[in-house]
Design a protein around this motif. Structure first.
Motif, PDB file in Angstrom:
ATOM      1  N   UNK A  69       3.613  -2.091  -5.140  1.00  0.00           N
ATOM      2  CA  UNK A  69       4.456  -0.962  -5.178  1.00  0.00           C
ATOM      3  C   UNK A  69       4.778   0.002  -4.373  1.00  0.00           C
ATOM      4  N   UNK A  70       5.960   0.268  -4.004  1.00  0.00           N
ATOM      5  CA  UNK A  70       6.039   1.240  -2.888  1.00  0.00           C
ATOM      6  C   UNK A  70       6.539   2.544  -3.518  1.00  0.00           C
ATOM      7  N   UNK A  71       6.459   3.519  -2.943  1.00  0.00           N
ATOM      8  CA  UNK A  71       6.851   5.191  -3.329  1.00  0.00           C
ATOM      9  C   UNK A  71       8.485   4.973  -3.305  1.00  0.00           C
ATOM     10  N   UNK A 111      12.592  -5.798   5.948  1.00  0.00           N
ATOM     11  CA  UNK A 111      11.479  -6.936   5.977  1.00  0.00           C
ATOM     12  C   UNK A 111      10.391  -6.426   5.332  1.00  0.00           C
ATOM     13  N   UNK A 112       9.886  -5.222   5.985  1.00  0.00           N
ATOM     14  CA  UNK A 112       8.692  -4.576   5.130  1.00  0.00           C
ATOM     15  C   UNK A 112       8.968  -4.301   3.989  1.00  0.00           C
ATOM     16  N   UNK A 113       9.851  -4.111   3.454  1.00  0.00           N
ATOM     17  CA  UNK A 113       9.917  -3.594   2.005  1.00  0.00           C
ATOM     18  C   UNK A 113       9.765  -4.959   1.288  1.00  0.00           C
ATOM     19  N   UNK A 156       8.150  -8.153  -2.645  1.00  0.00           N
ATOM     20  CA  UNK A 156       8.053  -9.592  -3.223  1.00  0.00           C
ATOM     21  C   UNK A 156       6.971 -10.366  -2.773  1.00  0.00           C
ATOM     22  N   UNK A 157       6.457 -10.273  -1.534  1.00  0.00           N
ATOM     23  CA  UNK A 157       5.589 -11.042  -1.161  1.00  0.00           C
ATOM     24  C   UNK A 157       3.943 -10.784  -1.478  1.00  0.00           C
ATOM     25  N   UNK A 210      -2.762  -9.220  -7.644  1.00  0.00           N
ATOM     26  CA  UNK A 210      -2.229 -10.167  -6.632  1.00  0.00           C
ATOM     27  C   UNK A 210      -2.942  -9.905  -5.261  1.00  0.00           C
ATOM     28  N   UNK A 211      -3.020  -8.661  -4.625  1.00  0.00           N
ATOM     29  CA  UNK A 211      -3.830  -8.645  -3.538  1.00  0.00           C
ATOM     30  C   UNK A 211      -5.161  -7.917  -3.711  1.00  0.00           C
ATOM     31  N   UNK A 212      -6.172  -8.127  -3.059  1.00  0.00           N
ATOM     32  CA  UNK A 212      -7.300  -7.603  -3.257  1.00  0.00           C
ATOM     33  C   UNK A 212      -7.396  -6.495  -2.235  1.00  0.00           C
TER      34      UNK A 212
END
Length: 164
Positions: free
Chosen positions: A157-159, A145-147, A152-153, A36-38
């Motif tokens: 994946x976050x730790x 907001x950061x999460x 979602x945006x 989704x993101x490069x």
């Protein structure tokens, strides 16, 4: 006639050039199929910020003024208020900032993104002179907001940490 601060001029030119270099270099990073993101997104954002702020500093320096520079008065010199003394936190601000970033890096795999980020933002607000209630509210809002931005945006994946 206003003279231009040469050190500020050199720093702003270097900051602008490095920002431009980072933006151009990040455009060469291609995304893998299905991502989704490069890999060039975050360097592009960072380089764009460096480019923008370097350019703003360059324009301000060239115009011979700095944001926050006191306006000269013809009547009397400004007096230093007793409350404007430098505190221990002011002197150790850079060290405390670096230690906070290091703690964030070390604690994120253990506690996860949400808790480590909330603690980091909480510490930054207090370090910047905010009150406890402001720090609590701001840390909850910014962490949420950061999460949401990452998960979602950007679909990154976050730790999670040891709580799963």
């Amino acid at each position: 006639m206003t003279t231009v601060n040469r050190l500020d001029l050199v720093i702003s030119i270097l900051f602008t050039l490095v920002g431009g270099y980072v933006v151009i270099g990040s455009m060469a990073l291609k995304a893998m199929p299905g991502m989704a993101v490069g890999p060039g997104l975050f360097p592009a954002i960072t380089g764009g910020g460096m480019l923008l702020f370097g350019f703003v500093m360059l324009v301000q320096t060239w115009m011979g003024r700095v944001v926050g520079e006191p306006v000269e008065s013809t009547t009397e010199e400004p007096s230093v208020e007793p409350d404007a003394r430098e505190t221990l936190i002011d002197r150790l601000y850079n060290l405390l900032l670096l230690l906070s970033i290091l703690a964030l890096i070390l604690l994120m795999p253990v506690f996860g993104f949400v808790i480590a980020s909330a603690l980091f933002v909480f510490a930054m607000v207090l370090l910047g002179g905010g009150r406890w209630l402001q720090a609590i509210i701001f840390s909850v809002v910014m962490t949420g907001l950061t999460y949401a931005l990452f998960v979602f945006g950007l679909r990154v994946q976050v730790p999670v940490g040891f709580w799963g």
